[in-house]
Design an enzyme around this catalytic site. Structure first.
Site, PDB file in Angstrom:
ATOM      1  N   ARG A   1       8.361 -12.511   1.599  1.00 30.08           N
ATOM      2  CA  ARG A   1       9.719 -12.126   1.187  1.00 30.08           C
ATOM      3  C   ARG A   1       9.870 -12.141  -0.336  1.00 30.08           C
ATOM      4  O   ARG A   1      10.726 -11.454  -0.887  1.00 30.08           O
ATOM      5  CB  ARG A   1      10.763 -13.089   1.783  1.00 30.08           C
ATOM      6  CG  ARG A   1      10.969 -12.962   3.289  1.00 30.08           C
ATOM      7  CD  ARG A   1      12.253 -13.672   3.695  1.00 30.08           C
ATOM      8  NE  ARG A   1      12.321 -13.953   5.123  1.00 30.08           N
ATOM      9  CZ  ARG A   1      12.798 -13.107   6.043  1.00 30.08           C
ATOM     10  NH1 ARG A   1      13.208 -11.919   5.683  1.00 30.08           N
ATOM     11  NH2 ARG A   1      12.835 -13.461   7.313  1.00 30.08           N
TER      12      ARG A   1
ATOM     13  N   GLU B   1      21.929  -3.507   3.768  1.00 30.26           N
ATOM     14  CA  GLU B   1      20.757  -3.811   4.595  1.00 30.26           C
ATOM     15  C   GLU B   1      19.479  -3.482   3.836  1.00 30.26           C
ATOM     16  O   GLU B   1      19.461  -2.559   3.017  1.00 30.26           O
ATOM     17  CB  GLU B   1      20.791  -2.959   5.873  1.00 30.26           C
ATOM     18  CG  GLU B   1      21.250  -3.689   7.107  1.00 30.26           C
ATOM     19  CD  GLU B   1      20.211  -4.661   7.669  1.00 30.26           C
ATOM     20  OE1 GLU B   1      19.406  -5.219   6.902  1.00 30.26           O
ATOM     21  OE2 GLU B   1      20.230  -4.862   8.885  1.00 30.26           O
TER      22      GLU B   1
ATOM     23  N   ASP C   1      15.630   0.792  10.786  1.00 33.96           N
ATOM     24  CA  ASP C   1      14.447   1.115  11.579  1.00 33.96           C
ATOM     25  C   ASP C   1      14.926   1.795  12.871  1.00 33.96           C
ATOM     26  O   ASP C   1      15.233   2.987  12.857  1.00 33.96           O
ATOM     27  CB  ASP C   1      13.715  -0.209  11.829  1.00 33.96           C
ATOM     28  CG  ASP C   1      12.310  -0.050  12.390  1.00 33.96           C
ATOM     29  OD1 ASP C   1      12.007   1.016  12.912  1.00 33.96           O
ATOM     30  OD2 ASP C   1      11.521  -1.002  12.316  1.00 33.96           O
TER      31      ASP C   1
HETATM   32  C1  PRP Z   1      15.128  -6.534  10.141  1.00 35.88           C
HETATM   33  C2  PRP Z   1      15.875  -5.890   8.970  1.00 35.88           C
HETATM   34  C3  PRP Z   1      17.068  -5.266   9.625  1.00 35.88           C
HETATM   35  C4  PRP Z   1      16.563  -4.885  11.003  1.00 35.88           C
HETATM   36  C5  PRP Z   1      16.321  -3.411  11.049  1.00 35.88           C
HETATM   37  O1  PRP Z   1      15.680  -7.788  10.383  1.00 35.88           O
HETATM   38  O2  PRP Z   1      16.247  -6.846   8.005  1.00 35.88           O
HETATM   39  O3  PRP Z   1      18.139  -6.172   9.733  1.00 35.88           O
HETATM   40  O4  PRP Z   1      15.354  -5.624  11.209  1.00 35.88           O
HETATM   41  O5  PRP Z   1      15.773  -3.015  12.260  1.00 35.88           O
HETATM   42  P1  PRP Z   1      16.488  -2.070  13.329  1.00 35.88           P
HETATM   43  O6  PRP Z   1      17.026  -0.872  12.604  1.00 35.88           O
HETATM   44  O7  PRP Z   1      15.334  -1.704  14.249  1.00 35.88           O
HETATM   45  O8  PRP Z   1      17.529  -2.863  14.038  1.00 35.88           O
HETATM   46  P2  PRP Z   1      14.956  -8.981  11.168  1.00 35.88           P
HETATM   47  O9  PRP Z   1      15.494  -9.055  12.558  1.00 35.88           O
HETATM   48  O10 PRP Z   1      13.466  -8.854  11.035  1.00 35.88           O
HETATM   49  O11 PRP Z   1      15.493 -10.290  10.429  1.00 35.88           O
HETATM   50  P3  PRP Z   1      15.408 -10.742   8.874  1.00 35.88           P
HETATM   51  O12 PRP Z   1      16.290  -9.792   8.099  1.00 35.88           O
HETATM   52  O13 PRP Z   1      15.965 -12.125   8.897  1.00 35.88           O
HETATM   53  O14 PRP Z   1      13.980 -10.693   8.439  1.00 35.88           O
END
Ligand code: PRP
Length: 180
Positions: A163, A97, A101
């Site tokens: 990105r 990952e 967050d």
């Molecule tokens: C982001 C990141 C993680 C997730 C983390 O993805 O890539 O997958 O959020 O956040 P969390 O711990 O609060 O769940 P996003 O949904 O923005 O999609 P992307 O990776 O396609 O940008």
């Protein structure tokens, strides 16, 4: 477009990726490893990490999920947009990952993959924002702990922008949003 301030340079990223890969190579020596990158955010990190795993028996797959959609705050509902191509049962799986967050995405993915009975399941995250955690998730390899800023670059977006930046940056406060 918001201004971006560099937080982690391409050189620092490359050095940390090398260290993480050395740890992973030691831990998985003699075993066959399935690396699962979580799209879209982890595409750059996954690409760099797997190229530093030479000497290991590695396969790579991707799963695409969305937890935020267009919102800046997680809804807590994770959707699988693209499932894995390869079966996970009996495999040593390393989930990769970009950012941890709230933990809701990883929690969901760990539950989802565990149900498919891998031989082992570990997690590698490049960036950890511990102050934002809502659910605890076990993480085996962490690149950097970062402050609660809106992070972009090295695969991570703001409204699908940034990105492609070769460094990890943060949106400048005056224009920033409140997530990542
Ligand atoms: C982001 C990141 C993680 C997730 C983390 O993805 O890539 O997958 O959020 O956040 P969390 O711990 O609060 O769940 P996003 O949904 O923005 O999609 P992307 O990776 O396609 O940008």
């Amino acid at each position: 477009m918001p201004q971006v301030e560099e937080l982690i340079s391409p050189q620092a990223l490359a050095a940390r990726v090398k260290e993480l890969a050395a740890q992973i190579r030691r831990d998985y020596q003699g075993r066959s490893l399935l690396v699962v990158g979580v799209l879209k955010g982890a595409f750059v990190f996954t690409a760099d990490l797997v190229r530093a795993l030479d000497g290991l028996d590695v396969q790579v797959d991707f799963i695409a999920v969305s937890s935020y959609g267009a919102a800046t705050e997680t809804s807590g509902t994770v959707r699988i947009l693209k499932d894995l191509d390869m079966p996970v049962e009996g495999r040593h799986v390393l989930l990769v990952e970009d950012i941890l967050d709230t933990g809701l995405t990883l929690r969901y993915l760990l539950d989802y993959l565990s149900r498919q009975r891998p031989a082992s399941l570990r997690v590698c995250v490049l960036l950890d924002k511990p102050s934002r955690r809502k659910v605890e998730v076990p993480v085996d390899y962490v690149g950097f702990a970062i402050p609660d800023r809106f992070i972009v670059g090295y695969g991570i977006d703001w409204a699908e922008q940034y990105r492609h930046l070769p460094y990890v940056g943060a949106l400048r406060e005056e224009e920033g949003a409140d997530r990542e």
